[in-house]
Motif scaffolding. Sequence first.
Motif, mmCIF file in Angstrom:
data_model
loop_
_atom_site.group_PDB
_atom_site.id
_atom_site.type_symbol
_atom_site.label_atom_id
_atom_site.label_comp_id
_atom_site.label_asym_id
_atom_site.label_seq_id
_atom_site.Cartn_x
_atom_site.Cartn_y
_atom_site.Cartn_z
ATOM 1 N N ASP A 27 0.829 -1.213 0.000
ATOM 2 C CA ASP A 27 0.000 0.000 0.000
ATOM 3 C C ASP A 27 0.861 1.260 0.000
ATOM 4 O O ASP A 27 0.562 2.231 -0.705
ATOM 5 C CB ASP A 27 -0.938 0.015 1.202
ATOM 6 N N GLU A 28 1.935 1.263 0.777
ATOM 7 C CA GLU A 28 2.817 2.431 0.848
ATOM 8 C C GLU A 28 3.477 2.685 -0.515
ATOM 9 O O GLU A 28 3.547 3.831 -0.979
ATOM 10 C CB GLU A 28 3.882 2.229 1.927
ATOM 11 N N ILE A 29 3.936 1.615 -1.149
ATOM 12 C CA ILE A 29 4.582 1.767 -2.459
ATOM 13 C C ILE A 29 3.565 2.178 -3.512
ATOM 14 O O ILE A 29 3.862 3.014 -4.376
ATOM 15 C CB ILE A 29 5.330 0.474 -2.842
ATOM 16 N N LEU A 30 2.362 1.639 -3.432
ATOM 17 C CA LEU A 30 1.309 2.024 -4.374
ATOM 18 C C LEU A 30 0.994 3.519 -4.256
ATOM 19 O O LEU A 30 0.836 4.212 -5.270
ATOM 20 C CB LEU A 30 0.047 1.188 -4.142
ATOM 21 N N VAL A 31 0.950 4.028 -3.032
ATOM 22 C CA VAL A 31 0.705 5.457 -2.825
ATOM 23 C C VAL A 31 1.847 6.280 -3.429
ATOM 24 O O VAL A 31 1.608 7.303 -4.092
ATOM 25 C CB VAL A 31 0.509 5.779 -1.329
ATOM 26 N N LEU A 32 3.081 5.839 -3.249
ATOM 27 C CA LEU A 32 4.221 6.530 -3.860
ATOM 28 C C LEU A 32 4.131 6.498 -5.384
ATOM 29 O O LEU A 32 4.404 7.495 -6.053
ATOM 30 C CB LEU A 32 5.540 5.902 -3.415
ATOM 31 N N PHE A 33 3.765 5.351 -5.928
ATOM 32 C CA PHE A 33 3.646 5.192 -7.376
ATOM 33 C C PHE A 33 2.574 6.130 -7.930
ATOM 34 O O PHE A 33 2.817 6.877 -8.885
ATOM 35 C CB PHE A 33 3.324 3.729 -7.705
ATOM 36 N N GLU A 34 1.389 6.096 -7.320
ATOM 37 C CA GLU A 34 0.295 6.966 -7.767
ATOM 38 C C GLU A 34 0.661 8.436 -7.598
ATOM 39 O O GLU A 34 0.362 9.261 -8.459
ATOM 40 C CB GLU A 34 -0.994 6.651 -6.996
ATOM 41 N N GLY A 35 1.321 8.743 -6.485
ATOM 42 C CA GLY A 35 1.753 10.120 -6.265
ATOM 43 C C GLY A 35 2.734 10.575 -7.325
ATOM 44 O O GLY A 35 2.663 11.716 -7.815
ATOM 45 N N MET A 36 3.644 9.695 -7.701
ATOM 46 C CA MET A 36 4.609 10.042 -8.737
ATOM 47 C C MET A 36 3.902 10.281 -10.074
ATOM 48 O O MET A 36 4.263 11.208 -10.808
ATOM 49 C CB MET A 36 5.659 8.946 -8.876
ATOM 50 N N VAL A 37 2.907 9.458 -10.374
ATOM 51 C CA VAL A 37 2.162 9.621 -11.630
ATOM 52 C C VAL A 37 1.588 11.035 -11.726
ATOM 53 O O VAL A 37 1.659 11.682 -12.772
ATOM 54 C CB VAL A 37 1.034 8.574 -11.744
ATOM 55 N N HIS A 38 1.047 11.528 -10.647
ATOM 56 C CA HIS A 38 0.389 12.834 -10.687
ATOM 57 C C HIS A 38 1.363 13.987 -10.465
ATOM 58 O O HIS A 38 1.296 14.995 -11.169
ATOM 59 C CB HIS A 38 -0.778 12.870 -9.705
ATOM 60 N N ALA A 39 2.268 13.854 -9.513
ATOM 61 C CA ALA A 39 3.187 14.954 -9.216
ATOM 62 C C ALA A 39 4.207 15.177 -10.325
ATOM 63 O O ALA A 39 4.707 16.293 -10.498
ATOM 64 C CB ALA A 39 3.899 14.700 -7.883
ATOM 65 N N TYR A 40 4.503 14.142 -11.103
ATOM 66 C CA TYR A 40 5.450 14.301 -12.210
ATOM 67 C C TYR A 40 4.935 15.329 -13.222
ATOM 68 O O TYR A 40 5.730 15.990 -13.884
ATOM 69 C CB TYR A 40 5.676 12.952 -12.897
ATOM 70 N N THR A 41 3.622 15.496 -13.302
ATOM 71 C CA THR A 41 3.044 16.428 -14.272
ATOM 72 C C THR A 41 3.509 17.860 -14.035
ATOM 73 O O THR A 41 3.607 18.638 -14.978
ATOM 74 C CB THR A 41 1.501 16.395 -14.258
ATOM 75 N N TYR A 42 3.779 18.229 -12.790
ATOM 76 C CA TYR A 42 4.187 19.600 -12.514
ATOM 77 C C TYR A 42 5.564 19.709 -11.870
ATOM 78 O O TYR A 42 6.130 20.793 -11.821
ATOM 79 C CB TYR A 42 3.142 20.329 -11.651
ATOM 80 N N ARG A 43 6.138 18.599 -11.395
ATOM 81 C CA ARG A 43 7.458 18.654 -10.758
ATOM 82 C C ARG A 43 8.535 17.961 -11.566
ATOM 83 O O ARG A 43 9.707 18.126 -11.305
ATOM 84 C CB ARG A 43 7.390 18.023 -9.371
ATOM 85 N N GLY A 44 8.127 17.144 -12.513
ATOM 86 C CA GLY A 44 9.085 16.480 -13.380
ATOM 87 C C GLY A 44 10.001 15.508 -12.657
ATOM 88 O O GLY A 44 9.613 14.857 -11.692
ATOM 89 N N GLU A 45 11.226 15.454 -13.137
ATOM 90 C CA GLU A 45 12.194 14.461 -12.679
ATOM 91 C C GLU A 45 12.464 14.519 -11.171
ATOM 92 O O GLU A 45 12.769 13.506 -10.559
ATOM 93 C CB GLU A 45 13.501 14.648 -13.443
ATOM 94 N N ALA A 46 12.325 15.676 -10.566
ATOM 95 C CA ALA A 46 12.578 15.802 -9.128
ATOM 96 C C ALA A 46 11.688 14.859 -8.321
ATOM 97 O O ALA A 46 12.130 14.261 -7.336
ATOM 98 C CB ALA A 46 12.374 17.248 -8.670
#
Length: 184
Positions: free
Chosen positions: A141-160
């Motif tokens: 569950d923790e990794i899934l939350v990180l994965f989903e968060g990366m999917v969305h946050a990458y849209t405005y934060r990019g590689e960071a």
Amino acid sequence: MQASNDIRARLLDTAEALFDRHGFTATGMDRLTSAAGISSRTLYKHVGSKNALMGAVLQARDRRFRRRVDVASVDALFAALETWFSQEGARGCLFLRTWRETGGDVPEIAEAMSRHKGFMQEKIGELVAAEIGRRDDDLVDEILVLFEGMVHAYTYRGEAVAIAARRAVRTLVSAAKAPEPTTG
């Protein structure tokens, strides 16, 4: 038959690009037929309805994504997601965006979203078990939350955000691998 398959493939590719860029509701059938270079009659012959077209688009995207994330470690999963962004673009999860846009009430979309998200949870579960030698649903569950968060946050934060997510996932997996302290 080949011409029919070519038309369907072109239609799915065109529809995916338009839905991904403009959204499900804002992408009308006239825009789809014009961009695909087909008549509305041909569109309906190949997909039946806009909802069915979106379901087919999501199924095709899911198949492509599953091939991309056919990896052997959690870190490689996050690396594969970075590669996906570089090749496909990063606009957030098309499954969730479409599901939310339609209120979760379109069966073709709800089913595709459910299958895709279920697959991701299973995939992460398999990777976790392989890496730490046991099932750990909390870690999944923790990794899934990180994965989903990366999917969305990458849209405005990019590689960071990818760097931060990979660092966090390595920390979580390492902690799960660490031997339990003994009390004595």
